[in-house]
Every structure is written in structure tokens, then in C-alpha cells.
Design an enzyme around this catalytic site. Structure first.
Site, PDB file in Angstrom:
ATOM      1  N   MET A   1       0.895  -1.157  -0.441  1.00 32.71           N
ATOM      2  CA  MET A   1      -0.078   0.190   0.275  1.00 32.71           C
ATOM      3  C   MET A   1       1.319   1.304  -0.285  1.00 32.71           C
ATOM      4  SD  MET A   1      -2.731   1.309   2.544  1.00 32.71           S
ATOM      5  CE  MET A   1      -1.373   2.065   4.649  1.00 32.71           C
ATOM      6  N   PRO A   2       0.838   2.016  -0.916  1.00 30.74           N
ATOM      7  CA  PRO A   2       1.919   2.969  -0.919  1.00 30.74           C
ATOM      8  C   PRO A   2       0.804   4.093  -0.761  1.00 30.74           C
ATOM      9  CG  PRO A   2       1.731   1.710  -3.597  1.00 30.74           C
ATOM     10  CD  PRO A   2       0.330   1.282  -2.134  1.00 30.74           C
ATOM     11  N   TYR A   3       2.248   5.282  -0.282  1.00 30.13           N
ATOM     12  CA  TYR A   3       1.761   6.580   0.705  1.00 30.13           C
ATOM     13  C   TYR A   3       2.388   7.433   0.253  1.00 30.13           C
ATOM     14  CZ  TYR A   3       0.879   9.242   4.632  1.00 30.13           C
ATOM     15  OH  TYR A   3       0.871  11.285   4.791  1.00 30.13           O
ATOM     16  N   HIS A  41      -2.161   5.506  -1.653  1.00 25.61           N
ATOM     17  CA  HIS A  41      -3.098   6.511  -0.846  1.00 25.61           C
ATOM     18  C   HIS A  41      -2.061   8.172  -1.412  1.00 25.61           C
ATOM     19  CE1 HIS A  41      -5.592   3.737   1.408  1.00 25.61           C
ATOM     20  NE2 HIS A  41      -4.815   3.243   0.540  1.00 25.61           N
TER      21      HIS A  41
END
Length: 69
Positions: A1-3, A41
Site C-alpha cells: 500500500m503506497p502512501y 493513497h
């Protein structure tokens, strides 16, 4: 999940510009890192220019000085 957290000064960034930033950064992560858009995100923080500094000075003061010339 990249942020990804994008910080910009609070100088009239429109909702359209924010949407374009979110779309563009998401596309880069999909294209370059093969990430899924639905788990990517992006957060945009608008920082008051009185809280932003560079080159040893407050951006608000630097901008004020430039505008007075």
C-alpha cells in the site's frame, strides 16, 4: 500500500489542481512500480507560507520582499 504525502504552500491551490496531482501521482506509481490504484493513497497538505522556509528565511517574508520591488 503506497502512501505519498505532498506538501504545498497554501497559495490558492484549487480542487482541480489537487485532483490532477492525485491522478498524476497515482498514475506514476501504477506505471513505474506496478501498484494498484485502489491501494495507493495520496495526501495533500497545505502549509501556511509562514510555516515554510528555504534558503534560511521564511517564505512569507521572502515573497513579501519580492512583491514590494
Amino acid at each position: 500500500m503506497p502512501y505519498i504525502n505532498i506538501k504545498v504552500t497554501d497559495e490558492n491551490v484549487t480542487n482541480k489542481q489537487k485532483q490532477l496531482l492525485i491522478e498524476g501521482v497515482t498514475k506514476i506509481l501504477v506505471d513505474v512500480l506496478d501498484k494498484k490504484p485502489e491501494t495507493t493513497h495520496i495526501v495533500i497538505d497545505e502549509v501556511p507560507i509562514t510555516n515554510w522556509g528555504f534558503n534560511g528565511e521564511q517564505y512569507a517574508q521572502s515573497k513579501k520582499f519580492k512583491n514590494e520591488k
